[in-house]
Enzyme design. Structure first.
Site, short mmCIF file in Angstrom:
data_model
loop_
_atom_site.label_atom_id
_atom_site.label_comp_id
_atom_site.label_asym_id
_atom_site.label_seq_id
_atom_site.Cartn_x
_atom_site.Cartn_y
_atom_site.Cartn_z
N ILE B 75 24.61 41.58 42.97
CA ILE B 75 24.02 42.91 43.10
C ILE B 75 23.09 43.17 41.92
CG2 ILE B 75 24.53 45.38 43.38
CD1 ILE B 75 25.70 43.56 45.63
N CYS B 134 29.99 40.65 33.80
CA CYS B 134 29.16 40.61 35.00
C CYS B 134 28.31 39.33 35.00
CB CYS B 134 28.23 41.81 35.09
SG CYS B 134 27.25 41.76 36.60
N ASN B 196 37.10 39.18 36.78
CA ASN B 196 35.83 39.41 37.41
C ASN B 196 35.55 38.18 38.29
OD1 ASN B 196 33.16 40.36 38.01
ND2 ASN B 196 33.17 41.44 36.06
N THR B 197 34.38 38.12 38.86
CA THR B 197 34.10 37.05 39.82
C THR B 197 33.84 35.70 39.13
OG1 THR B 197 31.82 37.80 39.77
CG2 THR B 197 33.19 38.58 41.58
N GLY B 248 41.05 38.80 44.98
CA GLY B 248 41.51 38.34 46.29
C GLY B 248 42.72 39.05 46.87
N GLY B 269 39.52 44.70 45.68
CA GLY B 269 38.07 44.66 45.72
C GLY B 269 37.53 44.34 47.10
N THR B 270 37.17 43.09 47.28
CA THR B 270 36.55 42.62 48.53
C THR B 270 37.33 43.04 49.77
OG1 THR B 270 35.64 40.77 47.29
CG2 THR B 270 35.72 40.54 49.68
C1 LIG Z 1 29.94 43.55 45.74
C2 LIG Z 1 30.68 43.52 44.45
C3 LIG Z 1 30.22 44.26 43.37
C4 LIG Z 1 30.89 44.23 42.15
N1 LIG Z 1 30.44 44.99 41.11
C5 LIG Z 1 31.13 45.00 39.93
C6 LIG Z 1 30.72 45.82 38.84
O1 LIG Z 1 29.76 46.56 38.94
N2 LIG Z 1 31.45 45.78 37.69
C7 LIG Z 1 32.54 44.96 37.55
O2 LIG Z 1 33.16 44.96 36.50
N3 LIG Z 1 32.96 44.19 38.57
C8 LIG Z 1 32.28 44.18 39.76
N4 LIG Z 1 32.72 43.40 40.80
C9 LIG Z 1 33.92 42.56 40.61
C10 LIG Z 1 35.17 43.23 41.19
O3 LIG Z 1 35.43 44.44 40.55
C11 LIG Z 1 36.38 42.30 41.07
O4 LIG Z 1 36.60 42.00 39.72
C12 LIG Z 1 36.19 40.99 41.81
O5 LIG Z 1 35.47 41.20 43.01
C13 LIG Z 1 37.51 40.30 42.15
O6 LIG Z 1 38.30 41.05 43.01
P1 LIG Z 1 38.31 40.86 44.62
O7 LIG Z 1 38.46 39.39 44.88
O8 LIG Z 1 39.48 41.66 45.10
O9 LIG Z 1 37.02 41.38 45.13
C14 LIG Z 1 32.06 43.43 42.02
C15 LIG Z 1 32.52 42.70 43.11
C16 LIG Z 1 31.85 42.73 44.31
C17 LIG Z 1 32.40 41.92 45.47
#
Ligand SMILES: Cc1cc2nc3c(=O)[nH]c(=O)nc-3n(C[C@H](O)[C@H](O)[C@H](O)COP(=O)(O)O)c2cc1C
Ligand SMILES: Cc1cc2nc3c(=O)[nH]c(=O)nc-3n(C[C@H](O)[C@H](O)[C@H](O)COP(=O)(O)OP(=O)(O)OC[C@H]3O[C@@H](n4cnc5c(N)ncnc54)[C@H](O)[C@@H]3O)c2cc1C
Ligand SMILES: Cc1cc2nc3c(=O)[nH]c(=O)nc-3n(C[C@H](O)[C@H](O)[C@H](O)COP(=O)(O)OP(=O)(O)OC[C@H]3O[C@@H](n4cnc5c(N)ncnc54)[C@H](O)[C@@H]3O)c2cc1C
Ligand SMILES: Cc1cc2nc3c(=O)[nH]c(=O)nc-3n(C[C@H](O)[C@H](O)[C@H](O)COP(=O)(O)O)c2cc1C
Ligand code: FES
Ligand code: FES
Lengths: 271, 311, 311, 271
Positions: B75, B134, B196-197, B248, B269-270
């Protein structure tokens, strides 16, 4: 906007890789407007993980059902096409902004390419049924006759209908955009289009040259479908925070004049 | 013991959450986007989309792409900037009546300090989440989060600038997550959030190009859960700070993996994209699990898998 | 151009492979296990299960566990030792008539050197794959692979001990994969292979314990593909060595992502478990893809996604 | 050993969470021996990713079919139970080592727990049909009467049959192992058992005390199913490289005397 589990009540193959799916869902049936879409979860598992967006093609409020036209392009659409009536799916919808029905005065011209016909069938039906009857002329293009899925559904609610196939197997021969100039020459209040990106860009170009307002329904890969993830954006002519707008929330219907078609050319998404 | 009688509340660095289920930054907008679909007021708390000092237009599309049991996103921190956030987003967020944790990101340590200072003036912010991780911006972001010394410096500077509880969000794209956790602790963070990712990419073989305009993106979703659980486990062993676990989570069973690995709270998150009702179901199922297993307080399960037996 | 006319051969550091499809270490045993199901002689080559100087009994069970689109394993390098390998396994491997790449692992640099020296005495070994990245053993393995100086030293020492082509297998559990790649290059490796598994874990919430007896394990399968493609991409940018790409390859489309990201060959791992016929299908579909897209030699696609346009 | 796509030809619920599935597959029908298993791919996608192992319960060489008894315990078995006759599945098999039919002289005692009955039905059928007729006494235990799936199939091919339920809803009340001592006291050439681990450990203990040879069919999570990944091991009393043996290749049938039951107690796998 609703989130619920709905039942697939009918499924019919209507083209080489096109299927018409009807779901039992009074909420979407009652609320959906032409141009809006539903976000469908294809499986309860995580393959594929994300939902899939489909334009509403028709609603039947009396029956409490709505229909989508699905072209099989990958795993998710394949699974939908293979599913059994009676299966349940989780659906979010209706989502996004509809076409403005009360557009400028004058004839309405619809330009449909392939399964892009779906939202235009819904739109033409609504225009047809609306009190303020407007003269609707439709162009529908596809590769071959077989790909002109649901053309009867469209022609039945338009005042004029022109089919265009690339191989000439039905209607005119060529690209649908080859036949737009004459439509514009005849004068038009407004053009609505849905189809592949290259087609939309050309429609937008011609309309701008002819100074005819043009609205297009765009596609982009989606995460949430509700405006939260900022994943589905397309480039507009604005700059700064407004530059990228969300297809799911700010669209999928956009005024063609705000889109940055140049930036889209690089291939910034599906189609 | 009825499910209603189970105590789901947890204490996250002094912040009392009625249940341990938060929504992860960037996946729930500013709350209002999901308000039609989710009873936001029932969440343990909300972590907002990352905010920067100045507005950002974000990366060009395509920004996302699906992968097996996951997705990539780039993003690029599109956001209206801190001032617009405070004026336009915060009032509605406050209405939900739950703890609002604001995720902040900067290109320099000064950016973080300025953001923290500005947000500390606002009421109704429960805590700050420092996004040092990020992967989708050219400056700042992950560049801090992969370096121990920088992490310590930034956290320390922000620590001086605010009295709000500070949660530092760690990047998983590192050799030694425990070292980063210690650096954040030494900087004075009150809690940690991870992960984070994961940095990933996809190639569009038809066009012979990276699928994402940004080339690489951050991998999230069920695919990364085992990596996330492992990192929470490692960090829980390394530092004595509360952890917000994420990566996840799709179900209460997933959430419990994180809690038993050492997380005090979890963030979803997702999964919100896949099923907006997921957080409500997780909260309910956590209570059911506790009830069925004779657990009076979910807090008793934090780190439960670290018992001697399992070492 | 008929599919049969497409040239699928590639040159991997002087090793000519009739096609770029190998099987990954540890997922195809010593070849014979799959001989009833797979025409092994049609593969581009086989990379054997990791071999150590002494026999190893491996880790206690449970050793594997399924995760979303992936699996965790902690085999712990169970193997009969290099002498039994040479006597009992190598003769059968040779019969397949394809390049045999022997994966070796040690606890010390001397172990690697001794293994390399011993195996260099054997005929019918095409190359050695240096496993500096096994996450499931207490000593050696990944401990080398996450440290640049150690990597360079070990690779350098082995380089002196053998004239066989040397492929160094990198661990993905690092902050900077490109730095590790450069270290291996500086040590004198002929090629690189990546990625080994990502460190992960799963918690059995019913028993409140890690699912694997070893606590952590290595994550493989489609889930990790985006991480693997990204690392191949980064390494291809950083060093001028041929790369064997792997991580979650299930189809020709997946293999092409790696090739276009910069891999000269690919290795199929976990997918063999899911579908033993997968390698045959990939080889066939690679030819079909090339034919349909007017590609005369698959080698022309190596790194194709790194064109100027996409930068 | 074969790898092929097979068709599900019949599916029947035979207990609260038990289903009998019949597949069209002449190769497995002809080659499978009692104790062997098949490794089934539940979906063409990757959720779940890995195959699932099931013991062959019955073959019908004339029809070219084989059957497995599936208890629903998670996502994979749920998907199998929900599938439609006519669906296709990829199957590897027959895999693993069968029970030795030519065991020591004397009566054969079978001890089955829950769906562990499946391979023992196949074994009893084979013993029943074999030239050298042996006297077969079977114990079959489960939680309740309903859980005694396919008991008729077992009792029909045994000379003596005792059902045991924990709640006493059918047959004797208690654990199946409570009734093994009297069987051993009557003298037995050999015991074959399949069921939960705790049951198997107790059967092994009693047989060792009574100096009766005992063979058990074990379970472990599997990767490849063909001996390549070393993922499915169980601990034996050997040391060194031989300590951990593969359920898929060295088993699933093991001499109970070689298993390290102490090490299994820590909970080193399913069941
Ligand atoms: C579309 C999207 C946007 C994200 N934006 C941010 C963000 O602005 N700041 C941040 O710290 N993490 C951001 N993340 C990371 C999530 O907060 C989270 O750490 C990560 O997706 C892992 O969790 P999940 O597997 O449940 O999605 C984003 C993730 C996704 C998928
Ligand atoms: C607002 C909106 C309305 C839509 N309406 C319809 C409709 O009425 N009928 C219809 O058949 N399709 C419609 N689409 C496209 C449809 O969503 C995709 O074709 C579908 O999601 C592909 O899923 P898949 O799993 O089969 O394909 P995948 O396996 O995910 O991808 C296969 C191919 O399809 C392309 N693709 C993937 N996602 C999309 C997407 N979101 N949009 C376009 N192409 C994509 C990929 O680039 C790839 O080439 C719409 C898309 C949007 C955004
Ligand atoms: C050689 C062999 C023969 C078997 N024969 C039969 C049979 O005839 N009938 C039958 O119903 N089942 C049999 N099983 C067990 C069956 O394979 C598992 O129940 C099944 O794989 C679970 O898949 P799932 O996706 O439904 O469960 P998952 O969602 O994977 O897991 C759900 C629960 O089942 C347990 N489980 C997962 N995998 C296994 C496994 N391989 N073995 C045992 N438990 C597991 C997990 O611990 C978890 O508690 C056999 C297993 C082996 C190894
Ligand atoms: C069961 C199993 C055993 C493995 N054993 C080894 C090994 O002995 N040596 C090694 O270098 N890699 C080993 N690997 C890693 C694979 O070779 C490969 O790098 C990794 O699994 C990623 O590829 P995949 O996702 O296609 O499986 C093993 C992987 C699995 C799943
Ligand atoms: S899909 Fe999430 S903002 Fe549009
Ligand atoms: S399942 Fe791979 S060795 Fe048994």
């Amino acid at each position: 906007m609703h989130a619920q589990t709905v039942r697939l009540i009918h499924l019919k193959q209507v083209g080489p890789d096109c299927h018409l799916l009807k779901f039992d869902c009074p909420e979407v049936a009652n609320q959906a407007r032409p141009g809006q879409f539903v976000h469908l979860r294809v499986t309860a598992g995580c393959d594929p993980l994300l939902r899939r967006p489909f334009s509403v093609m028709r609603t039947n409020p009396a029956e409490g059902s709505f229909e989508v036209l699905v072209r099989v392009v990958g795993r998710g659409t394949e699974m939908l096409a293979q599913s059994q009536p009676g299966s349940e799916f989780h659906v979010l919808g209706p989502l996004g902004n509809p076409f403005e029905l009360s557009g400028p005065e004058g004839d309405v011209v619809l330009v449909a390419g392939g399964v892009g016909v779906a939202p235009l069938i819904f739109l033409a039906t609504a225009l047809h049924e609306s009190e303020r009857h407007r003269y609707v002329r439709a162009l529908f293009g596809a590769g071959t006759e077989d790909d002109l899925c649901c053309w009867l559904e469209l022609s039945g609610v338009c005042d004029e209908f022109t089919a265009v196939t690339e191989d000439g197997s039905a209607g005119e021969t060529g690209l649908v955009t080859d036949f737009l100039p004459e439509q514009l020459d005849r004068g038009a209040g407004c053009v609505y289009a849905c189809g592949p990106r290259a087609m939309l860009a050309e429609v937008a170009r011609q309309c701008q040259a002819a100074a005819v307002p043009c609205f297009v329904s765009l596609e982009q890969w989606m995460g949430c479908g509700v405006g939260a993830c900022l994943g589905c954006v397309i480039p507009t002519r604005a700059s700064g925070v407004g530059r990228y707008q969300r297809v799911c929330k700010d669209g999928p219907v956009f005024d063609a004049a705000v889109i940055d078609w140049e930036a889209m050319r690089g291939g910034c998404g599906p189609g | 013991m009825a499910a209603g009688r189970v105590d789901l509340s947890v204490d996250l660095a002094g912040l009392r959450l009625v249940n341990p289920v938060l929504v992860a930054s960037g996946t729930f907008g500013y709350g209002t986007e999901y308000a039609d679909l989710v009873d936001v007021s029932k969440l343990g708390g909300i972590i907002t989309k990352g905010i920067t000092l100045q507005p950002r237009e974000g990366n060009p599309p395509p920004r996302i792409c699906e992968t097996p049991a996951g997705m990539l996103n780039a993003i690029g921190l599109q956001n209206p900037g801190v001032e617009v956030f405070i004026c336009d987003k915060l009032p509605a967020l406050r209405e939900f009546g739950i703890p609002v944790i604001v995720n902040i990101a900067g290109e320099t340590a000064d950016d973080y300090v300025a953001l923290a200072a500005r947000l500390s003036e606002c009421e109704a912010i429960a805590a700050l989440e420092l996004n040092l991780s990020c992967p989708n911006v050219k400056q700042g972001g992950m560049h801090f989060g992969i370096d121990c010394a920088l992490t310590r410096t930034v956290v320390g500077a922000v620590r001086e600038a605010t009295r709000l509880p500070l949660i530092t969000k760690l990047s998983p794209n590192v050799t030694d997550i425990a070292a980063l956790a210690r650096a954040a602790r030494d900087g004075g963070t009150d809690a940690l959030s991870l992960i984070n990712t994961l940095l990933g990419m996809n190639v569009d073989i038809r066009r012979r190009q990276p699928t994402l305009a940004n080339v690489t993106g951050g991998l999230s979703g069920p695919a990364i859960r085992p990596v996330a659980v492992r990192m929470v486990w490692d960090v829980a062993d390394a530092v004595d700070l509360p952890i917000v676990g994420m990566g996840g989570i799709m179900s209460a069973a997933d959430a419990l993996q994180f809690i038993m690995a050492g997380a005090t709270a979890v963030a979803v998150g997702t999964a919100n994209f896949v099923d907006p009702g997921v957080t409500g179901r997780i909260i309910k199922d956590l209570a059911v699990f506790c009830e069925e297993h004779g657990v009076a307080r979910i807090a008793d399960l934090i780190g439960a898998a670290h018992s001697e037996e399992s070492r």
